[in-house]
Design an enzyme around this catalytic site. Structure first.
Site, PDB file in Angstrom:
ATOM      1  N   PRO A  65       5.778 -23.804  10.453  1.00 39.09           N
ATOM      2  CA  PRO A  65       5.678 -25.232  10.807  1.00 39.09           C
ATOM      3  C   PRO A  65       4.988 -26.011   9.692  1.00 39.09           C
ATOM      4  CG  PRO A  65       3.999 -24.007  11.971  1.00 39.09           C
ATOM      5  CD  PRO A  65       4.846 -22.984  11.261  1.00 39.09           C
ATOM      6  N   SER A  78       5.155 -28.985   8.327  1.00 38.35           N
ATOM      7  CA  SER A  78       4.625 -30.348   8.439  1.00 38.35           C
ATOM      8  C   SER A  78       3.292 -30.345   9.186  1.00 38.35           C
ATOM      9  CB  SER A  78       5.630 -31.268   9.139  1.00 38.35           C
ATOM     10  OG  SER A  78       5.695 -31.024  10.522  1.00 38.35           O
ATOM     11  N   ASP A  79       3.150 -29.519  10.189  1.00 37.77           N
ATOM     12  CA  ASP A  79       1.880 -29.425  10.908  1.00 37.77           C
ATOM     13  C   ASP A  79       0.780 -28.864  10.010  1.00 37.77           C
ATOM     14  OD1 ASP A  79       2.619 -30.386  13.488  1.00 37.77           O
ATOM     15  OD2 ASP A  79       3.617 -28.497  13.903  1.00 37.77           O
ATOM     16  N   ILE A  80       1.078 -27.742   9.379  1.00 34.69           N
ATOM     17  CA  ILE A  80       0.083 -27.102   8.522  1.00 34.69           C
ATOM     18  C   ILE A  80      -0.253 -27.998   7.329  1.00 34.69           C
ATOM     19  CG2 ILE A  80      -0.354 -25.137   7.010  1.00 34.69           C
ATOM     20  CD1 ILE A  80      -0.446 -24.411   9.940  1.00 34.69           C
ATOM     21  N   GLY A  92      -2.355 -30.998   8.330  1.00 34.41           N
ATOM     22  CA  GLY A  92      -3.732 -30.572   8.553  1.00 34.41           C
ATOM     23  C   GLY A  92      -4.490 -30.419   7.239  1.00 34.41           C
TER      24      GLY A  92
END
Length: 412
Positions: free
Chosen positions: A174, A176-178, A181
Site C-alpha cells: 500500500p 500511498s499509505d506508507i 505516512g
C-alpha cells in the site's frame, strides 16, 4: 563508524521528550506516528471508546489484531468519545501538553469537533499539527474519499504499473499509505526543528495522491521529452536496459541492472559477444532495442540455476538480486543482520515486528507491542488533574474507556 542494531540505544533517543497526540486510524496516519515512536517520541493514541476499527482485523486464529499490533506498537492508548463535549475537552487539554498532533479524519471533521489547527492554535502556539487525507485539505477533490487504490490510480502510478500487454496492476504494497505516512513524518520533524528554534508551530497538509504523484520523476521526464504517455513495462526500466527480471533454470527469478559501466562485465559472465551488433552499441541503443536484447539474455539465464548466475554476476560487479517472496525476507540473513524484522519470543505465534529502517545510535526503533484499548486512560487523565472519582464517572457515561469486557470486541 558503523552502527549495528546491537549498538542502538546507547545514546538518548532522537525524539526523547517529544510528545505526540495520535488521532489517526487505518494506515497512513498510524504509520506516520509509528515512525515518530520508533525514533523515541512518546505517542498517545486517541481511539474510540469501543476501539479503533483496525483492532477488529484479525488474521488466522489469533485473537489479537495483527495489523493493529504492527502499526501501533510502543504507543499508549486513551479511549475517548471525541464527539462528546467532555471528550473534546480532554483532547484540547492533551494538545496543550503535546508537541505534535497527527490526524487523518475526513477534511474538516476535526474543525467541526472544535479540534482543528486554528481552534487549538491560540492555546498551543508551538504545536505541530499534521493532517493526512486522500486529496489534501483544499482543491476541487478535497472532499472526496481517498484510499490507497484510488491514490495509485489518480496519481498515474497504476497507468505505468503492470505487464507490457496492457494489463494494469496496483503496487503490491500500500505505497500511498506508507509513503504519505513517511512524508507526514518528514514534515513533522522539519516543523519541530523550527518550533524548537522559537518560531512557533506549523500546520502540515499531506495527501495520498500528492505523495504518489511526487514520485513520478522518470515518467514525467519521459512524457515531457516525447509527448507520449508512458505505458507499463513489466519489470523493465523506463530509461535503461538491460534492467528487468529474468527467469533462470528451475524457475527462479532474478533482477538485473546492467547500465553502461557493467555492460562488458555482463556480456563476459553470460559469454555472449554483442560488440558487432549496432543495436546494442550504446546504453541508449540498448534501451531502444530492449525487447530483442532481453530475449538474448533470457536465453542464457535459462541454462543455469539462479545461484550460479548471481554468484558470477556479483563477482563481476554486475548489480543483481533475487526476487524474494515475503516468507523469504523474514528469514533473510541480510535483513536479520540489519535488525529489520524482530521476532517476538515471548508471544508464540505472534507476528514479526517490522522495524523502521533507520539504524542509528539515538533511533531505538521498535521496542514492544500495541497497547490494549484504553490501557493508559487513567494515567493520561490523572496527569491532566482528573481524580479517580471523576474518571470513573466519565467511564460510566461512556466518555472514556478503560481495559475490560467493553474493549474485547471492537466494532467493525
Amino acid at each position: 563508524m558503523t552502527t549495528t542494531p546491537e549498538a542502538v540505544g546507547s545514546s538518548p533517543a532522537f525524539l526523547q521528550g517529544v510528545r505526540v497526540l495520535d488521532v489517526t486510524g487505518a494506515l497512513a496516519g498510524p504509520y506516520c506516528t509509528t515512525i515518530l515512536s520508533d525514533l523515541g517520541a512518546d505517542v498517545l493514541k486517541i481511539e474510540p471508546v469501543l476501539g479503533d476499527r483496525m483492532r477488529a482485523r484479525r488474521m488466522g486464529a489469533e485473537r489479537r489484531s495483527l495489523p493493529f499490533d504492527l502499526i501501533h506498537r510502543d504507543k499508549k492508548s486513551l479511549a475517548v468519545d471525541l464527539k462528546s463535549p467532555a471528550g473534546a475537552d480532554i483532547v484540547r487539554s492533551l494538545a496543550r501538553r503535546s508537541d505534535v498532533l497527527v490526524e487523518n479524519f475526513s477534511v474538516g471533521a476535526m474543525g467541526r469537533l472544535g479540534l482543528g489547527y486554528e481552534d487549538l492554535r491560540p492555546d498551543c502556539p508551538d504545536l505541530v499539527y499534521c493532517s493526512i487525507s486522500g486529496f489534501g485539505q483544499f482543491g476541487p477533490m478535497s472532499d472526496s474519499k481517498g484510499i490507497d487504490l484510488i491514490a495509485q490510480a489518480y496519481s498515474g502510478l497504476m497507468s505505468v504499473t503492470g505487464s507490457t500487454d496492457g494489463q494494469l496492476a496496483k503496487a503490491g504494497f500500500p505505497v500511498s499509505d506508507i509513503g504519505t505516512g513517511m512524508w507526514g513524518a518528514i514534515g513533522v520533524l522539519a516543523a519541530l526543528l523550527r518550533a524548537r528554534a522559537g518560531f512557533g508551530g506549523a500546520y502540515i497538509d499531506v495527501a495520498l495522491t500528492d505523495s504518489v504523484a511526487a514520485w513520478s520523476l522518470w515518467e514525467v521526464a519521459d512524457y515531457v521529452a516525447t509527448g507520449v504517455d508512458p505505458a507499463p513495462l513489466g519489470t523493465a526500466h523506463r530509461l535503461a536496459a538491460p534492467y528487468e527480471a529474468f527467469t533462470c533454470q528451475e524457475g527462479d527469478v532474478l533482477v538485473l541492472g546492467a547500465v553502461d559501466r557493467a555492460w562488458d562485465a555482463l556480456c563476459a559472465v553470460l559469454e555472449i559477444d554483442l560488440s558487432g551488433d549496432s543495436r546494442f552499441a550504446t546504453e541508449y541503443e540498448r534501451f531502444l532495442h530492449r525487447e530483442p536484447l532481453a530475449e538474448i539474455i533470457q536465453a542464457r539465464f535459462t541454462t543455469a540455476p539462479r545461484a550460479h548466475w548471481m554468484a558470477a554476476l556479483r563477482a563481476a560487479g554486475v548489480p543483481c538480486g533475487p526476487v524474494n517472496r515475503i516468507g523469504d525476507i523474514l528469514t533473510d540473513e541480510q535483513f536479520a543482520a540489519r535488525g529489520l524484522f524482530v521476532h517476538d519470543e515471548e508471544r508464540h505465534g505472534e507476528p514479526t515486528i517490522v522495524n523502521t529502517p533507520i539504524v542509528a545510535d539515538g533511533a531505538p526503533r521498535a521496542r514492544g507491542h500495541a497497547p490494549e484499548l484504553g490501557a493508559d486512560t487513567f494515567a493520561a487523565l490523572a496527569e491532566l488533574g482528573y481524580d479517580d472519582e471523576h474518571i470513573t464517572a466519565l467511564v460510566e457515561d461512556g466518555v472514556v474507556g478503560v481495559p475490560g469486557p467493553s474493549s474485547a470486541e471492537p466494532r467493525e
